[in-house]
Write a protein that holds these residues in place. Structure first.
Motif, PDB file in Angstrom:
ATOM      1  N   UNK A 196      41.394  33.054 -17.655  1.00  0.00           N
ATOM      2  CA  UNK A 196      41.583  34.039 -18.719  1.00  0.00           C
ATOM      3  C   UNK A 196      43.017  34.013 -19.223  1.00  0.00           C
ATOM      4  N   UNK A 197      43.953  33.711 -18.333  1.00  0.00           N
ATOM      5  CA  UNK A 197      45.355  33.659 -18.729  1.00  0.00           C
ATOM      6  C   UNK A 197      45.623  32.440 -19.612  1.00  0.00           C
ATOM      7  N   UNK A 198      45.134  31.287 -19.179  1.00  0.00           N
ATOM      8  CA  UNK A 198      45.255  30.046 -19.950  1.00  0.00           C
ATOM      9  C   UNK A 198      43.914  29.331 -19.848  1.00  0.00           C
ATOM     10  N   UNK A 199      43.201  29.153 -20.944  1.00  0.00           N
ATOM     11  CA  UNK A 199      41.892  28.489 -20.857  1.00  0.00           C
ATOM     12  C   UNK A 199      42.028  27.021 -20.470  1.00  0.00           C
ATOM     13  N   UNK A 200      41.053  26.520 -19.733  1.00  0.00           N
ATOM     14  CA  UNK A 200      41.024  25.103 -19.359  1.00  0.00           C
ATOM     15  C   UNK A 200      40.212  24.357 -20.406  1.00  0.00           C
ATOM     16  N   UNK A 201      40.904  23.633 -21.254  1.00  0.00           N
ATOM     17  CA  UNK A 201      40.252  22.896 -22.334  1.00  0.00           C
ATOM     18  C   UNK A 201      40.372  21.401 -22.094  1.00  0.00           C
ATOM     19  N   UNK A 202      39.381  20.631 -22.505  1.00  0.00           N
ATOM     20  CA  UNK A 202      39.519  19.178 -22.420  1.00  0.00           C
ATOM     21  C   UNK A 202      40.625  18.722 -23.354  1.00  0.00           C
ATOM     22  N   UNK A 203      41.228  17.584 -23.101  1.00  0.00           N
ATOM     23  CA  UNK A 203      42.318  17.104 -23.958  1.00  0.00           C
ATOM     24  C   UNK A 203      41.900  17.007 -25.416  1.00  0.00           C
ATOM     25  N   UNK A 204      42.792  17.376 -26.290  1.00  0.00           N
ATOM     26  CA  UNK A 204      42.513  17.293 -27.716  1.00  0.00           C
ATOM     27  C   UNK A 204      42.406  15.827 -28.150  1.00  0.00           C
ATOM     28  N   UNK A 205      41.686  15.598 -29.195  1.00  0.00           N
ATOM     29  CA  UNK A 205      41.543  14.241 -29.682  1.00  0.00           C
ATOM     30  C   UNK A 205      40.215  13.627 -29.303  1.00  0.00           C
ATOM     31  N   UNK A 206      39.327  14.429 -28.672  1.00  0.00           N
ATOM     32  CA  UNK A 206      38.003  13.903 -28.362  1.00  0.00           C
ATOM     33  C   UNK A 206      37.920  13.272 -26.994  1.00  0.00           C
ATOM     34  N   UNK A 207      37.881  14.100 -25.943  1.00  0.00           N
ATOM     35  CA  UNK A 207      37.754  13.570 -24.587  1.00  0.00           C
ATOM     36  C   UNK A 207      36.381  12.942 -24.402  1.00  0.00           C
ATOM     37  N   UNK A 208      36.366  11.822 -23.743  1.00  0.00           N
ATOM     38  CA  UNK A 208      35.113  11.138 -23.440  1.00  0.00           C
ATOM     39  C   UNK A 208      34.758  11.352 -21.980  1.00  0.00           C
ATOM     40  N   UNK A 222      48.143  18.621 -21.782  1.00  0.00           N
ATOM     41  CA  UNK A 222      48.299  20.070 -21.636  1.00  0.00           C
ATOM     42  C   UNK A 222      49.623  20.516 -22.269  1.00  0.00           C
ATOM     43  N   UNK A 223      50.677  19.773 -21.962  1.00  0.00           N
ATOM     44  CA  UNK A 223      52.014  20.182 -22.386  1.00  0.00           C
ATOM     45  C   UNK A 223      52.312  19.798 -23.840  1.00  0.00           C
ATOM     46  N   UNK A 224      52.077  18.537 -24.179  1.00  0.00           N
ATOM     47  CA  UNK A 224      52.535  18.034 -25.469  1.00  0.00           C
ATOM     48  C   UNK A 224      51.582  18.367 -26.615  1.00  0.00           C
ATOM     49  N   UNK A 242      48.595  20.643 -26.214  1.00  0.00           N
ATOM     50  CA  UNK A 242      48.060  22.000 -26.119  1.00  0.00           C
ATOM     51  C   UNK A 242      49.166  23.045 -26.001  1.00  0.00           C
ATOM     52  N   UNK A 243      50.423  22.573 -25.977  1.00  0.00           N
ATOM     53  CA  UNK A 243      51.596  23.469 -25.975  1.00  0.00           C
ATOM     54  C   UNK A 243      51.614  24.429 -24.798  1.00  0.00           C
ATOM     55  N   UNK A 244      51.165  23.956 -23.651  1.00  0.00           N
ATOM     56  CA  UNK A 244      51.216  24.766 -22.432  1.00  0.00           C
ATOM     57  C   UNK A 244      52.532  24.464 -21.724  1.00  0.00           C
ATOM     58  N   UNK A 245      53.345  25.461 -21.434  1.00  0.00           N
ATOM     59  CA  UNK A 245      54.603  25.210 -20.723  1.00  0.00           C
ATOM     60  C   UNK A 245      54.348  24.545 -19.371  1.00  0.00           C
ATOM     61  N   UNK A 246      55.218  23.629 -18.973  1.00  0.00           N
ATOM     62  CA  UNK A 246      55.039  22.918 -17.703  1.00  0.00           C
ATOM     63  C   UNK A 246      54.937  23.894 -16.543  1.00  0.00           C
ATOM     64  N   UNK A 247      55.734  24.981 -16.603  1.00  0.00           N
ATOM     65  CA  UNK A 247      55.708  25.940 -15.501  1.00  0.00           C
ATOM     66  C   UNK A 247      54.392  26.700 -15.412  1.00  0.00           C
ATOM     67  N   UNK A 248      53.528  26.538 -16.400  1.00  0.00           N
ATOM     68  CA  UNK A 248      52.212  27.157 -16.348  1.00  0.00           C
ATOM     69  C   UNK A 248      51.243  26.375 -15.482  1.00  0.00           C
ATOM     70  N   UNK A 249      51.572  25.114 -15.169  1.00  0.00           N
ATOM     71  CA  UNK A 249      50.677  24.332 -14.316  1.00  0.00           C
ATOM     72  C   UNK A 249      51.385  23.601 -13.179  1.00  0.00           C
ATOM     73  N   UNK A 252      42.001  23.670 -13.257  1.00  0.00           N
ATOM     74  CA  UNK A 252      41.595  22.927 -14.457  1.00  0.00           C
ATOM     75  C   UNK A 252      41.283  21.473 -14.110  1.00  0.00           C
ATOM     76  N   UNK A 253      42.074  20.896 -13.225  1.00  0.00           N
ATOM     77  CA  UNK A 253      41.819  19.542 -12.737  1.00  0.00           C
ATOM     78  C   UNK A 253      40.424  19.458 -12.137  1.00  0.00           C
ATOM     79  N   UNK A 254      40.102  20.402 -11.253  1.00  0.00           N
ATOM     80  CA  UNK A 254      38.785  20.416 -10.618  1.00  0.00           C
ATOM     81  C   UNK A 254      37.682  20.636 -11.644  1.00  0.00           C
TER      82      UNK A 254
END
Length: 327
Positions: A86-98, A269-271, A273-280, A295-297
């Protein structure tokens, strides 16, 4: 093997608190933790206190205080488990993850309703260093996700992670902790410590290739490599990390196994999805935190579930299809 979900809090609470929690934790859960995801070496839970001991604890102000703190900690962990995405959603990488590709062995076992054994093999990222509780390391998160998806299945995820190790040390325990277990799937996280130690990426890749060959010769387990993490400590050795990521990808292609490109996923995630590194990543600049492991799992579990769907639909996807590339 048991399909009871593991739940272990004693590895991160002090001994007195662990004793207090013994009054709150079912014995079956302790057995499941020992079976599904072994914790770092420590004494097993003691036998439940006798009635007289319980009475003494209940009447002692000090013990009441310990118990109250333990209950508060349980509540905090439960809340964290519930709202981590809820704090940070776990999304697949942008650009069309396969999809990572087909995982035919483990998927076929799940479709057939047969017991499934997954071995998570690796170093501190697998052991779960940086997680606030063993429940939040990635093997336990993966097990929980798969059990939610397949509630009647007998699923065991064995945590064979040992902090500080890389390919040379892992090869010494490959037979006993992986091959002899006869797993349906092996998730092999490797390469980070080699980068940090300035070891030759080529030597690491050769050992990993030899290890994969041994696993394949022993049976039909699906194999998924996991390359180094994107983090400040690893990025300080950017050239070596780049070589390691590239060589592990080549090994996966050569041996026709899957690869989870953790470095690229975390960089996304960082570059992107703009998630700060300290968030993960935790304060040491290396290990993932609860959200990172979760999110990895989640992404790993999604690909296993996708492979099960392919089998159910009769899609004949060869096992050497390995294309989980986010970009």
């Amino acid at each position: 093997m048991s399909s009871i979900r593991p739940f272990c809090l004693t590895s991160w609470l002090a001994a007195p608190v662990a004793a207090a929690l013994l009054l709150l934790t079912p014995v079956s859960q302790s057995r499941a933790q020992a079976q599904a995801t072994p914790a770092p070496a420590q004494a097993a839970n003691p036998a439940p206190a006798s009635p007289s001991q319980t009475t003494v604890a209940a009447t002692s102000p000090e013990q009441r205080s310990i118990t109250a703190r333990a209950i508060d900690k349980v509540k905090q962990v439960a809340k964290s488990a519930g709202d981590v995405f809820n704090r940070v959603p776990c999304l697949p990488p942008k650009g069309g993850a396969k999809a990572m590709g087909s995982l035919p062995h483990v998927a076929s076992k799940l479709v057939a309703g047969k017991p499934v054994v997954i071995v998570a093999f690796g170093s501190s990222s697998t052991a779960g260093y940086g997680a606030s509780s063993p429940d939040f390391n990635y093997p336990n998160r993966l097990a929980a996700q798969l059990r939610r998806q397949y509630p009647t299945a007998d699923i065991t995820v064995i945590n064979a992670g040992v902090g500080g190790e890389d390919a040379p040390e892992m090869m010494k325990r490959l037979q006993k902790e992986v091959i002899d277990v006869h797993p349906d799937m092996v998730i092999w996280q490797v390469g980070t410590n080699a980068v940090l130690r300035n070891l030759d990426p080529g030597d690491t890749a050769k050992m990993v290739e030899d290890g994969i060959a041994r696993i394949q010769a022993a049976g039909g387990a699906d194999i998924m490599l996991v390359d180094p993490q994107y983090s400040p400590a690893v990025n300080q050795r950017k050239e070596s990390a780049g070589k390691m990521v590239k060589l592990l990808g080549k090994v996966a292609e050569l041996r026709h196994v899957g690869i989870f490109p953790r470095f690229e996923v975390m960089r996304d995630w960082h570059e992107n999805q703009s998630i700060p590194v300290e968030s993960f990543v935790i304060a040491d600049g290396l290990h993932m935190n609860d959200w990172g492991y979760a999110c990895f799992a989640q992404l790993l579990g999604d690909d296993i579930i996708r492979s099960v769907g392919q089998i159910k639909l009769g899609v004949n996807v060869p096992g050497d299809v390995r294309a989980y590339r986010p970009m």
